[in-house]
Design an enzyme around this catalytic site. Structure first.
Site, PDB file in Angstrom:
ATOM      1  N   CYS A 195      -3.582  10.786   1.225  1.00  0.00           N
ATOM      2  CA  CYS A 195      -2.953   9.465   1.136  1.00  0.00           C
ATOM      3  C   CYS A 195      -1.446   9.858   0.520  1.00  0.00           C
ATOM      4  O   CYS A 195      -0.262   9.534   1.115  1.00  0.00           O
ATOM      5  CB  CYS A 195      -3.849   8.707   0.171  1.00  0.00           C
ATOM      6  SG  CYS A 195      -5.240   8.732   0.421  1.00  0.00           S
ATOM      7  N   LYS A 222       0.481  -1.177  -0.010  1.00  0.00           N
ATOM      8  CA  LYS A 222       0.012  -0.079   0.127  1.00  0.00           C
ATOM      9  C   LYS A 222       0.868   1.128   0.033  1.00  0.00           C
ATOM     10  O   LYS A 222       0.639   2.190  -0.838  1.00  0.00           O
ATOM     11  CB  LYS A 222      -0.853   0.027   1.197  1.00  0.00           C
ATOM     12  CG  LYS A 222      -1.578   1.386   1.634  1.00  0.00           C
ATOM     13  CD  LYS A 222      -2.444   1.645   0.592  1.00  0.00           C
ATOM     14  CE  LYS A 222      -3.097   3.134   0.629  1.00  0.00           C
ATOM     15  NZ  LYS A 222      -4.236   3.150  -0.311  1.00  0.00           N
TER      16      LYS A 222
HETATM   17  N1  SAJ Z   1      -1.395  14.761  -9.129  1.00  0.00           N
HETATM   18  C1  SAJ Z   1      -0.617  15.350  -9.928  1.00  0.00           C
HETATM   19  N2  SAJ Z   1      -0.016  15.022 -10.973  1.00  0.00           N
HETATM   20  C2  SAJ Z   1      -0.416  13.954 -11.538  1.00  0.00           C
HETATM   21  C3  SAJ Z   1      -1.197  13.170 -10.704  1.00  0.00           C
HETATM   22  C4  SAJ Z   1      -1.830  13.551  -9.397  1.00  0.00           C
HETATM   23  O1  SAJ Z   1      -0.238  16.552  -9.314  1.00  0.00           O
HETATM   24  O2  SAJ Z   1       0.001  13.613 -12.551  1.00  0.00           O
HETATM   25  C5  SAJ Z   1      -1.746  15.196  -7.526  1.00  0.00           C
HETATM   26  C6  SAJ Z   1      -3.426  15.409  -7.629  1.00  0.00           C
HETATM   27  O3  SAJ Z   1      -3.637  16.852  -8.093  1.00  0.00           O
HETATM   28  C7  SAJ Z   1      -3.422  15.483  -6.081  1.00  0.00           C
HETATM   29  C8  SAJ Z   1      -2.555  14.390  -5.534  1.00  0.00           C
HETATM   30  O4  SAJ Z   1      -1.535  14.335  -6.622  1.00  0.00           O
HETATM   31  O5  SAJ Z   1      -3.194  16.498  -5.430  1.00  0.00           O
HETATM   32  C9  SAJ Z   1      -3.164  12.941  -5.496  1.00  0.00           C
HETATM   33  O6  SAJ Z   1      -4.093  12.647  -6.605  1.00  0.00           O
HETATM   34  P1  SAJ Z   1      -4.194  11.159  -7.195  1.00  0.00           P
HETATM   35  O7  SAJ Z   1      -5.628  11.342  -7.884  1.00  0.00           O
HETATM   36  O8  SAJ Z   1      -3.311  10.908  -7.822  1.00  0.00           O
HETATM   37  O9  SAJ Z   1      -4.632  10.346  -6.083  1.00  0.00           O
HETATM   38  P2  SAJ Z   1      -5.542  10.355  -4.505  1.00  0.00           P
HETATM   39  O10 SAJ Z   1      -4.766  10.850  -3.456  1.00  0.00           O
HETATM   40  O11 SAJ Z   1      -6.923  10.782  -4.956  1.00  0.00           O
HETATM   41  O12 SAJ Z   1      -5.810   8.586  -4.482  1.00  0.00           O
HETATM   42  C10 SAJ Z   1      -4.732   7.697  -4.376  1.00  0.00           C
HETATM   43  C11 SAJ Z   1      -4.577   6.677  -5.384  1.00  0.00           C
HETATM   44  N3  SAJ Z   1      -3.333   5.888  -5.428  1.00  0.00           N
HETATM   45  C12 SAJ Z   1      -2.492   5.655  -6.449  1.00  0.00           C
HETATM   46  O13 SAJ Z   1      -3.142   6.222  -7.339  1.00  0.00           O
HETATM   47  C13 SAJ Z   1      -1.309   5.119  -6.339  1.00  0.00           C
HETATM   48  C14 SAJ Z   1      -5.715   5.706  -4.784  1.00  0.00           C
HETATM   49  O14 SAJ Z   1      -5.629   4.577  -5.510  1.00  0.00           O
HETATM   50  C15 SAJ Z   1      -5.615   5.179  -3.407  1.00  0.00           C
HETATM   51  O15 SAJ Z   1      -6.461   4.415  -2.989  1.00  0.00           O
HETATM   52  C16 SAJ Z   1      -5.652   6.491  -2.446  1.00  0.00           C
HETATM   53  O16 SAJ Z   1      -4.476   7.563  -2.810  1.00  0.00           O
HETATM   54  C17 SAJ Z   1      -5.314   6.110  -1.086  1.00  0.00           C
HETATM   55  O17 SAJ Z   1      -6.486   6.128  -0.337  1.00  0.00           O
HETATM   56  O18 SAJ Z   1      -4.390   5.935  -0.587  1.00  0.00           O
END
Ligand code: SAJ
Length: 412
Positions: free
Chosen positions: A267, A213
C-alpha cells in the site's frame, strides 16, 4: 435490513474476504467471487487462505450459517463490492486490469437499481472508468455519468483503510469515506456500510474519496521518508537517531515517525506513485519521499558490506523478512530486498531468520539459509536487525558481533 438481501464481493483477498465475512455476520447473504479456485474451495470449507487474526473463526461461522458462499463467477446481487488488487506497471503507472476484469465479469448479471462499489485503491477517475466499462457491456442500462441521479446503476468509491493484523477491529471501528457518483449512490452505500461500521460514514464525491485514500498513504510515506532521511544524516554525524527523535517528539507540535530499513507492504510503497502519475510535475515531495524510502535498503546494504569487510569469513545473520513486525507478509518487504542484494553481492554466508515462514520466498532461494534465532546468533559475526518481531526482543546479543539495528530495537 431488507434492502440489501444479497451482496457480491469481487476479490476475496486481504480486504475482500474480511469485508464479505463481516457483512455475512450481520445477516446479509454474501456471494464471494474470486478467480482463484483454491481460495474459493478453501472458503467454502469454512477455512481461509490468508493470515489475519480471528478471521478463520468468523469465516467458519458465516459459511456454516449459509451466509457466505464463494464462487468463481458472479451471480446476481443487489450490491457489488469490488476489492481487487491495483498494482503498478513498469514506470509506476497504475494497472487497472483487475478492475476492468471485475467490471466485465459482473456486467452481464447487473440489474436495474444495483449499486456497484469500488474499494480497491485507485487513481483519481477510476470509478468513472469503471462506469464506462460497465456501460460498454450493458448499453441497455443507464449510468451516473450519463443521466446522474436517475441512473439504473449507481456507483460509489469507498476506500478501505484497515491495518493488516487488525482488520476485523478496524473494519468496524474506523470512520469510512463514502464517495458517490451521485448523492443517491453515496446514501445507498452509507446505508450498506452502516450495517457494520461503528465509526462515522463521511459522504463525498468519488474523485475526492479516491484522492483521500492515496493522500492517507502518501502522508504516511512522506513522514516515514523524513525519518529515514534523518537516520542517514545522523549516521554521518554520529548521532543516535532514535534518541534524537524521542527528544524532538517532546515538542508539543512535533511527531516524527520511525526510521527503518525502507517502506514495505503493498500500500504505502505503491499508492503515492498513483498521485505522482496523475500530476508528475506537481507531486514533487511525494515523488522524492518514495525515492528516499526506496533508497534506504541500499543504504543498509552498504552498512552491512562495511561491517562484513572487517571479517575474513563473514557470517551475516539477517533478523526478519516480513515488511513489518509480527506479521507473515513478505510483499514489497525491504528486508527481503536487503537479503537478496547481500546474497547477490556475495558478501559472506547469509543466515536469514523469519519465525513466521517455513520456507524462503522464491527470490531468496539459492545460497541463503533459513535458520532459527539461536543458530543465527551463535554463528554470526554481523547481525542485521531488519524487523522488530517480538521474538527478537528477547535475544541476548553477544558482545563480539557487529550489530546493525535498522529498527532501533536495541535503542528503544
Ligand atoms: N514504517 C516505518 N516507520 C514508521 C511506520 C511504518 O518504517 O514509523 C514502515 C513499516 O515498517 C512498513 C511500512 O512502513 O514497512 C508500512 O507499514 P504501516 O504499518 O505504516 O502500514 P500498512 O502498509 O500495513 O497499512 C497502511 C495503513 N495506512 C495508513 O496508516 C495511512 C492502513 O491504514 C491502510 O489501510 C493500508 O496501508 C492500505 O491497505 O492502504
Amino acid at each position: 435490513m431488507v434492502k440489501y438481501q444479497t451482496v457480491a464481493v469481487i476479490g476475496l483477498g486481504y480486504i475482500g474476504l474480511p469485508t464479505a465475512t463481516v457483512l455475512a455476520s450481520r445477516g446479509v447473504k454474501v456471494i464471494g467471487v474470486d478467480v482463484n479456485r483454491h481460495a474459493v474451495d478453501t472458503i467454502n470449507r469454512g477455512e481461509i487462505h490468508i493470515v489475519e487474526p480471528d478471521l478463520d473463526g468468523l469465516v467458519r461461522h458465516v459459511v456454516q450459517a449459509g451466509n457466505l458462499l464463494a464462487t468463481t463467477t458472479p451471480l446476481a446481487a443487489n450490491v457489488f463490492i469490488i476489492a481487487v488488487p491495483t498494482p503498478f506497471k513498469d514506470g509506476h503507472q497504475p494497472d487497472l486490469s483487475y478492475i476492468e476484469a471485475a467490471a466485465r465479469a459482473i456486467a452481464p448479471v447487473l440489474e436495474k437499481n444495483n449499486l456497484v462499489i469500488l474499494e480497491s485503491t485507485s487513481p483519481v477517475g477510476a470509478t468513472e472508468q469503471l462506469a464506462n466499462w460497465l456501460a460498454e457491456v450493458r448499453p441497455d442500462l443507464s449510468f451516473p455519468h450519463q443521466v446522474g441521479e436517475a441512473a439504473d446503476i449507481q456507483l460509489a468509491y469507498c476506500p478501505e483503510r484497515v491495518l493488516p493484523g487488525h482488520v476485523l477491529r478496524e473494519l468496524v471501528e474506523n470512520d469510512r469515506i463514502i464517495g458517490g457518483a451521485t448523492k443517491r449512490a453515496a446514501e445507498m452505500a452509507a446505508e450498506l456500510y452502516g450495517l457494520f461500521v461503528q465509526g462515522e460514514c463521511l459522504l463525498t464525491d468519488c474523485r475526492t474519496a479516491e484522492m483521500a485514500k492515496l493522500t492517507e498513504n502518501s502522508f504516511r510515506d512522506v513522514n516515514i521518508a523524513f525519518a529515514n532521511e534523518l537516520s542517514m544524516i545522523c549516521d554521518k554525524l554520529d548521532i543516535n537517531v532514535w534518541e534524537l527523535i524521542k527528544l524532538a517528539n517532546r515538542h508539543p507540535r512535533v511527531n516524527i515517525l520511525q526510521p527503518g530499513p525502507g517502506v514495505g507492504g503493498h500500500c504505502i510503497a505503491v499508492d503515492p506513485w498513483f498521485i505522482v502519475d496523475s500530476a508528475p510535475e506537481r507531486a514533487r515531495i511525494i515523488r522524492t519521499a518514495r525515492e528516499v524510502n526506496d533508497s534506504k535498503p541500499h543504504f543498509v546494504v552498504d552498512k552491512v558490506v562495511e561491517s562484513a569487510s572487517k571479517y575474513r569469513e563473514p557470517v551475516i545473520a539477517c533478523l526478519g523478512l516480513a515488511f513489518k513486525a509480527n506479521i507473515d507478509d513478505l510483499r514489497e518487504s525491504p528486508a527481503v530486498e536487503i537479503v537478496r542484494i547481500l546474497a547477490a553481492k556475495g558478501v559472506g554466508r547469509i543466515l536469514a531468520v523469519e519465525p513466521h515462514v517455513s520456507e524462503l520466498p522464491k527470490q531468496l532461494s539459492g545460497s541463503i539459509e533459513l535458520v532459527s534465532i539461536d543458530e543465527a546468533i551463535a554463528n554470526a559475526n554481523v547481525i542485521v536487525i531488519l524487523v522488530d518481531h517480538v521474538q527478537f526482543k528477547k535475544i541476548e546479543f553477544c558482545q563480539e558481533a557487529s550489530i546493525i539495528d535498522t529498527r532501533g530495537m536495541l535503542s528503544k
